[in-house]
Design a protein around this motif. Structure first.
Motif, PDB file in Angstrom:
ATOM      1  N   SER A 347     -29.310 -17.319 -19.077  1.00 12.67           N
ATOM      2  CA  SER A 347     -28.851 -17.053 -17.709  1.00 12.67           C
ATOM      3  C   SER A 347     -27.344 -17.171 -17.571  1.00 12.67           C
ATOM      4  O   SER A 347     -26.746 -16.580 -16.676  1.00 12.67           O
ATOM      5  N   LYS A 348     -26.682 -17.920 -18.479  1.00 20.41           N
ATOM      6  CA  LYS A 348     -25.225 -18.067 -18.430  1.00 20.41           C
ATOM      7  C   LYS A 348     -24.515 -16.881 -19.061  1.00 20.41           C
ATOM      8  O   LYS A 348     -23.328 -16.668 -18.840  1.00 20.41           O
ATOM      9  N   PHE A 349     -25.244 -16.110 -19.863  1.00 21.99           N
ATOM     10  CA  PHE A 349     -24.635 -14.969 -20.557  1.00 21.99           C
ATOM     11  C   PHE A 349     -25.523 -13.735 -20.374  1.00 21.99           C
ATOM     12  O   PHE A 349     -26.119 -13.232 -21.331  1.00 21.99           O
ATOM     13  N   PRO A 350     -25.617 -13.246 -19.124  1.00 17.83           N
ATOM     14  CA  PRO A 350     -26.527 -12.122 -18.864  1.00 17.83           C
ATOM     15  C   PRO A 350     -26.182 -10.862 -19.645  1.00 17.83           C
ATOM     16  O   PRO A 350     -27.054 -10.045 -19.926  1.00 17.83           O
ATOM     17  N   GLU A 351     -24.905 -10.720 -20.023  1.00 14.23           N
ATOM     18  CA  GLU A 351     -24.518  -9.526 -20.781  1.00 14.23           C
ATOM     19  C   GLU A 351     -25.167  -9.508 -22.164  1.00 14.23           C
ATOM     20  O   GLU A 351     -25.383  -8.429 -22.730  1.00 14.23           O
ATOM     21  N   ALA A 352     -25.491 -10.690 -22.712  1.00 14.78           N
ATOM     22  CA  ALA A 352     -26.144 -10.741 -24.024  1.00 14.78           C
ATOM     23  C   ALA A 352     -27.540 -10.138 -23.948  1.00 14.78           C
ATOM     24  O   ALA A 352     -27.921  -9.299 -24.771  1.00 14.78           O
ATOM     25  N   GLU A 353     -28.292 -10.561 -22.948  1.00 18.88           N
ATOM     26  CA  GLU A 353     -29.647 -10.027 -22.783  1.00 18.88           C
ATOM     27  C   GLU A 353     -29.615  -8.544 -22.453  1.00 18.88           C
ATOM     28  O   GLU A 353     -30.389  -7.745 -22.986  1.00 18.88           O
ATOM     29  N   GLN A 354     -28.678  -8.161 -21.583  1.00 17.23           N
ATOM     30  CA  GLN A 354     -28.597  -6.758 -21.181  1.00 17.23           C
ATOM     31  C   GLN A 354     -28.202  -5.859 -22.351  1.00 17.23           C
ATOM     32  O   GLN A 354     -28.722  -4.759 -22.505  1.00 17.23           O
ATOM     33  N   SER A 355     -27.292  -6.344 -23.198  1.00 16.29           N
ATOM     34  CA  SER A 355     -26.869  -5.537 -24.346  1.00 16.29           C
ATOM     35  C   SER A 355     -28.040  -5.270 -25.292  1.00 16.29           C
ATOM     36  O   SER A 355     -28.129  -4.187 -25.892  1.00 16.29           O
ATOM     37  N   GLN A 356     -28.940  -6.236 -25.405  1.00 15.54           N
ATOM     38  CA  GLN A 356     -30.124  -6.043 -26.250  1.00 15.54           C
ATOM     39  C   GLN A 356     -31.066  -5.001 -25.645  1.00 15.54           C
ATOM     40  O   GLN A 356     -31.623  -4.156 -26.346  1.00 15.54           O
TER      41      GLN A 356
END
Length: 415
Positions: A347-356
């Protein structure tokens, strides 16, 4: 809760002063603020015109503010810009060189009521912007007391933040004091609605504007370009020991690649340790020339990394196994697929999940997963698809800064 908050900031300066001799970082934190008020007065005496105040916690938030500052100055060239930092590391990095469109860089004082009112009284901003999450009650109340339009930008809210907890009613006052909140994602808007706040809109992540601008005009690095030639290159950004534990076996297995490694810690010790385990020739940028035959180049300076991604076929961004994932959007801005460690708190790094989800970011938890992911990216079809995914994701998110300044202009022209 307000009484406890005020008591906390009444006691904290004295406690910090007592602890100062035992901590260099704490000493730096306090010394940097010592002459803040006098410098601020001198600046406003010399530039008394209309001013926008941007407050950021540290360097990452400043990078999110920069596209908004540029967009705002494009609409209002007459408007001065002051940026305040909480973190000494962010302040030091930014204040060492001229910043386009920024007229003054300051620390924010600790959030005592008297200090906050003095700071806002000297600055006398026409507009105020808080970036992402660093909200200080007395500073915000001082702004509202003067009817200064105040905005929260690049908000990325999470359910575990203080605004939504048992004692959230006090901290929510910071949100409700905002004239408008610009969010990075739809979830933040939904969380705001849950507490009854409706003056918000989805603007997107301004970092996409920033990384796209960097990618369109990176620094020219002819020596690095000559050294690379036609060889495939991996750029490792912000490498920690935990990242290098996974990467060193991969590096040793791929002598046909060029490897550019930018460590998180620029002291010689970790680079010496890594070099001993790397079977390929290594060199440090500070005493290196393009004619050397090394396969691994350590970047022992600050400021080059974002432009180095222009040479990358694949990027690896570190930090996920340590204090937190570093900026994966910089390589993606160049259309470069990025690998990173498994994020502990997604939740602190939403761009990580979205990039996947987009197909351009790849999370790995161990050496085996790293090798498997790297081998996939070495296959032409899979790689090309990942590059296209990165390009599409970045392009679809551009324009956040202009959306924010357009709305701010609309809201302030109505008042």
């Amino acid at each position: 809760m307000k009484l406890l908050y005020r008591l906390f900031f009444f006691l904290v300066p004295g406690i910090l002063f007592l602890l100062k001799p035992f901590s260099g970082k704490l000493r730096h934190f306090l010394e940097g603020r010592k002459f803040g008020v006098s410098k601020l007065r001198k600046f406003r005496d010399s530039q008394p015109g209309s001013l926008a105040w941007f407050h950021v916690a540290s360097l990452g938030e400043y990078e999110q503010a920069r596209p908004i500052i540029a967009s705002l100055k494009g609409k209002r060239p007459d408007l001065g810009v002051l940026v305040s930092f909480f973190s000494p590391s962010g302040y030091d990095h930014v204040s060492k060189k001229p910043q386009p469109h920024v007229d003054f860089i300051s620390y924010i004082p600790l959030d005592r009521k008297r200090w906050a009112e003095e700071f806002v009284g000297i600055v006398q901003p026409e507009l105020a912007f808080f970036v992402k999450y660093d909200l200080w009650f007395h500073h915000i109340q001082a702004l509202k007391k003067r009817d200064v339009p105040t905005f929260l930008v690049a908000a990325s809210l999470r359910e575990d933040q203080s605004f939504f907890g048992v004692l959230g009613s006090f901290f929510r006052r910071n949100l409700f004091a905002m004239d408008w909140i610009f969010t990075q994602n739809q979830k933040s808007i939904e969380l705001l609605k849950r507490i009854g706040y409706t003056r918000s809109s989805l603007a997107g992540d301004t970092r996409f504007d920033r990384v796209a601008a960097t990618a369109s005009a990176p620094k020219e690095l002819p020596a690095v370009k000559t050294w690379i030639g036609d060889l495939p290159t991996v750029v490792v950004g912000s490498a920690w020991d935990e990242d290098m534990e996974l990467l060193i076996p991969l590096i040793n297995s791929r002598p046909e690649y060029r490897w550019i490694i930018a460590p998180h810690d620029l002291s010689p010790e970790p680079m010496d340790r890594w070099s001993e385990r790397i079977e390929l020739p290594t060199a440090r940028f500070s005493n290196w020339n393009a004619g050397e035959t090394n396969s691994v180049l350590f970047i022992d300076n600050i400021g080059m990394l974002s432009s180095l991604y222009q040479f990358a076929k694949i990027a690896y961004v570190g930090g996920a196994f340590g204090k937190g994932l570093h900026n994966i959007l910089e390589p993606l801005g160049f259309g470069c697929p990025v690998i990173f460690g498994e994020v502990r708190k997604a939740s602190k790094f939403p761009e990580a999940e979205q990039s996947q989800q987009e197909g351009c970011g790849f999370s790995v938890s161990d050496e085996g997963e790293l090798f498997a992911t790297f081998e996939k990216l070495e296959k032409e079809d899979f790689y090309d698809k990942s590059v296209k995914s990165a390009q599409n994701w970045v392009s679809s998110n551009l324009g956040a800064a202009d959306r924010i300044t357009a709305k701010v202009t609309q809201l302030t022209s109505q008042s």
